[in-house]
Design an enzyme around this catalytic site. Sequence first.
Site, mmCIF file in Angstrom:
data_model
loop_
_atom_site.group_PDB
_atom_site.id
_atom_site.type_symbol
_atom_site.label_atom_id
_atom_site.label_comp_id
_atom_site.label_asym_id
_atom_site.label_seq_id
_atom_site.Cartn_x
_atom_site.Cartn_y
_atom_site.Cartn_z
ATOM 1 N N ASP A 35 47.230 -30.320 -7.496
ATOM 2 C CA ASP A 35 46.188 -31.203 -6.964
ATOM 3 C C ASP A 35 46.622 -32.663 -7.116
ATOM 4 O O ASP A 35 46.085 -33.417 -7.932
ATOM 5 C CB ASP A 35 44.867 -30.941 -7.691
ATOM 6 C CG ASP A 35 43.671 -31.548 -6.976
ATOM 7 O OD1 ASP A 35 43.832 -31.992 -5.826
ATOM 8 O OD2 ASP A 35 42.568 -31.557 -7.568
ATOM 9 N N HIS A 53 42.100 -32.529 -3.381
ATOM 10 C CA HIS A 53 40.777 -32.008 -3.018
ATOM 11 C C HIS A 53 39.792 -33.110 -2.634
ATOM 12 O O HIS A 53 38.709 -32.820 -2.126
ATOM 13 C CB HIS A 53 40.213 -31.125 -4.141
ATOM 14 C CG HIS A 53 39.601 -31.858 -5.286
ATOM 15 N ND1 HIS A 53 40.300 -32.223 -6.417
ATOM 16 C CD2 HIS A 53 38.331 -32.295 -5.478
ATOM 17 C CE1 HIS A 53 39.482 -32.845 -7.257
ATOM 18 N NE2 HIS A 53 38.293 -32.905 -6.717
ATOM 19 N N SER A 93 36.990 -37.493 -9.680
ATOM 20 C CA SER A 93 38.195 -36.830 -9.175
ATOM 21 C C SER A 93 39.168 -37.831 -8.581
ATOM 22 O O SER A 93 38.774 -38.779 -7.890
ATOM 23 C CB SER A 93 37.820 -35.804 -8.101
ATOM 24 O OG SER A 93 37.096 -34.740 -8.662
#
Length: 273
Positions: free
Chosen positions: A115, A68, A220
């Site tokens: 992910d 992402h 992230s």
Amino acid sequence: MEKTDLLLAAALFVSALISHTEGIMGGREAAPHSRPYMASIQMPEDETMKHECGGFVIADQWVMTAVHCMPTGANGRKVVLGVHSLSEPEETKQTFDILELHNHPDFNSDNFDNDIALIKLDRPINATEAVRAVEYLRAGGTNPTIDQEVETAGWGSLDDLGSRPDKLMEVVVDVFSSGRCGRGDYFGRKFTSNMMCAHRLCPTPCDQSYRKQDSCDGDSGGPLLFNGVAVGITSNGGKKCGQIKKPGIYTIISHYTEWIDSTMALQPTTGPN
């Protein structure tokens, strides 16, 4: 003092507390270059580069991160290694173009399942004390269980207001119950068997000076480590940072050994995917 003045004073006090949080949400500044595997993935902005996501070196030309972070491709991003401060000049800094970006083909943008992404750098790293690969857990390895301490690091937001640090922050958190994370009042069906969740909240009785500890926006793609081995990738750390029923979610790396091996064994290409 009138009621409106009291409310204003209280708001200013709370704002001051928030703006002086120490880290990645309740964390602390890492010792410079103590995590030589950390990568800053940066996006061009005007004449400069801006930190966008984290990542970590797993081999001499490979960085692991989250899909992402770059769902539509590299788009001019660069990978920066060997830095503690994002703004200060450091002789240890190494900057790379992205030669190949491999996003997991089964990534689900609705719940961030699968992910995990791999970046092939445009050249091998120059291994130094400040730039070095970290071991990651492979299939058959032992993942941490409930209440075991794990750690993560990044240049992500210090709070839900989006305050960003200049220097690398780190935090110790606890693995949280997967069963509870899958409950409807937590993440429900969005939480899958490819995920683990972790955070650290105020114990009982709770001291008001205690700060919630969690990953947050901008962390992230960074690693979750257990005994110095990367076991997870920060996935949804940017959502509802530090909230009781929204622990940080991390992709379980050991579920992807076959995909990692096959991807890294591909023949080199001439440009970024």
